[in-house]
Design a protein around this motif. Sequence first.
Motif, mmCIF file in Angstrom:
data_model
loop_
_atom_site.group_PDB
_atom_site.id
_atom_site.type_symbol
_atom_site.label_atom_id
_atom_site.label_comp_id
_atom_site.label_asym_id
_atom_site.label_seq_id
_atom_site.Cartn_x
_atom_site.Cartn_y
_atom_site.Cartn_z
ATOM 1 N N LEU A 11 3.997 25.606 19.318
ATOM 2 C CA LEU A 11 5.050 24.852 19.089
ATOM 3 C C LEU A 11 6.093 25.454 18.261
ATOM 4 N N ILE A 12 5.472 26.269 17.201
ATOM 5 C CA ILE A 12 6.424 27.090 16.249
ATOM 6 C C ILE A 12 6.988 28.125 17.211
ATOM 7 N N ALA A 13 6.229 28.756 18.193
ATOM 8 C CA ALA A 13 6.744 29.833 18.889
ATOM 9 C C ALA A 13 8.134 29.470 19.759
ATOM 10 N N GLN A 14 7.834 28.014 20.314
ATOM 11 C CA GLN A 14 8.740 27.394 21.014
ATOM 12 C C GLN A 14 10.010 27.167 20.294
ATOM 13 N N ILE A 15 9.929 26.438 19.192
ATOM 14 C CA ILE A 15 10.911 25.751 18.208
ATOM 15 C C ILE A 15 11.688 26.998 17.703
ATOM 16 N N LEU A 16 10.968 27.862 17.078
ATOM 17 C CA LEU A 16 11.407 28.797 15.836
ATOM 18 C C LEU A 16 12.824 29.489 16.737
ATOM 19 N N PRO A 17 12.687 30.222 17.826
ATOM 20 C CA PRO A 17 13.934 30.934 18.326
ATOM 21 C C PRO A 17 15.029 29.843 18.697
ATOM 22 N N ILE A 18 14.785 28.854 19.138
ATOM 23 C CA ILE A 18 15.761 27.788 19.423
ATOM 24 C C ILE A 18 16.570 27.583 17.953
ATOM 25 N N PHE A 23 20.986 27.529 14.281
ATOM 26 C CA PHE A 23 21.628 27.975 12.827
ATOM 27 C C PHE A 23 22.469 28.942 12.972
ATOM 28 N N GLN A 24 22.377 29.993 13.456
ATOM 29 C CA GLN A 24 23.352 31.054 13.680
ATOM 30 C C GLN A 24 24.633 30.815 14.108
ATOM 31 N N ASP A 25 24.480 29.805 15.021
ATOM 32 C CA ASP A 25 25.734 29.488 15.742
ATOM 33 C C ASP A 25 26.487 28.280 15.179
ATOM 34 N N ASN A 26 26.030 27.558 14.131
ATOM 35 C CA ASN A 26 26.557 26.371 13.790
ATOM 36 C C ASN A 26 26.661 26.412 12.017
ATOM 37 N N ASN A 27 27.774 26.409 11.519
ATOM 38 C CA ASN A 27 28.004 26.519 10.219
ATOM 39 C C ASN A 27 27.722 25.315 9.710
ATOM 40 N N LEU A 28 27.744 24.025 10.045
ATOM 41 C CA LEU A 28 27.243 22.805 9.593
ATOM 42 C C LEU A 28 25.739 23.014 9.242
ATOM 43 N N TYR A 29 24.941 23.329 10.136
ATOM 44 C CA TYR A 29 23.714 23.450 9.932
ATOM 45 C C TYR A 29 23.087 24.264 8.900
ATOM 46 N N GLN A 30 23.829 25.319 8.632
ATOM 47 C CA GLN A 30 23.763 26.410 7.668
ATOM 48 C C GLN A 30 23.994 25.864 6.202
ATOM 49 N N LEU A 33 21.580 21.965 5.961
ATOM 50 C CA LEU A 33 20.126 21.724 6.472
ATOM 51 C C LEU A 33 19.237 22.894 5.715
ATOM 52 N N ASP A 34 18.167 22.620 5.423
ATOM 53 C CA ASP A 34 17.165 23.679 4.911
ATOM 54 C C ASP A 34 16.356 24.126 6.451
ATOM 55 N N LYS A 35 16.606 25.332 6.799
ATOM 56 C CA LYS A 35 15.928 25.667 8.248
ATOM 57 C C LYS A 35 14.562 25.686 8.055
ATOM 58 N N GLN A 36 13.736 26.019 7.189
ATOM 59 C CA GLN A 36 12.301 25.787 7.250
ATOM 60 C C GLN A 36 11.938 24.303 7.361
ATOM 61 N N GLU A 37 12.537 23.514 6.614
ATOM 62 C CA GLU A 37 12.346 22.112 6.583
ATOM 63 C C GLU A 37 12.558 21.424 8.120
ATOM 64 N N MET A 38 13.522 21.742 8.675
ATOM 65 C CA MET A 38 13.708 21.403 9.780
ATOM 66 C C MET A 38 12.729 21.980 11.030
ATOM 67 N N ILE A 39 12.474 23.203 10.739
ATOM 68 C CA ILE A 39 11.334 23.629 11.687
ATOM 69 C C ILE A 39 9.814 22.833 11.612
ATOM 70 N N GLU A 40 9.677 22.730 10.221
ATOM 71 C CA GLU A 40 8.505 21.823 9.981
ATOM 72 C C GLU A 40 8.694 20.573 10.524
ATOM 73 N N MET A 41 9.728 19.854 10.486
ATOM 74 C CA MET A 41 10.091 18.601 10.820
ATOM 75 C C MET A 41 9.922 18.488 12.274
ATOM 76 N N LEU A 42 10.475 19.605 12.983
ATOM 77 C CA LEU A 42 10.507 19.559 14.376
ATOM 78 C C LEU A 42 8.990 19.843 15.033
ATOM 79 N N VAL A 43 8.390 20.549 14.271
ATOM 80 C CA VAL A 43 7.010 21.032 15.006
ATOM 81 C C VAL A 43 6.333 19.534 14.924
ATOM 82 N N ASN A 44 6.349 18.810 13.624
ATOM 83 C CA ASN A 44 5.672 17.572 13.584
ATOM 84 C C ASN A 44 5.996 16.519 14.581
#
Length: 97
Positions: A11-18, A23-30, A33-44
């Motif tokens: 899951l991490i390998a699928q979600i992380l690059p996306i 995040f790279q393309d969207n200033n609002l997310y930057q 949002l906390d990227k690590q927190e979002m990855i953790e939430m999405l993986v869960n």
Amino acid sequence: MQEISSQRDVLIAQILPIVEKLFQDNNLYQLKLDKQEMIEMLVNMFGQFTPEEMKAITEHELTRRIRKILTLEAVSGTLNELTPEQIAIFDAAVEGK
């Protein structure tokens, strides 16, 4: 236990690059949002699917779903940051006054 760990790694390998690309393309997310927190939430969140169900989701569809979730997370707290005057303006606009 090993299977759960490897499923999480998949899951991490699928979600992380996306998430990285979004995040790279969207200033609002930057900004919001906390990227690590979002990855953790999405993986869960996506961890509730079976591996078979995850394989059935195309990368395009997974990206679309993650983008919607990140956008919702980014804007959900926005109203909390408004001043009382801004809230009154917002309420009036929503009510059509």
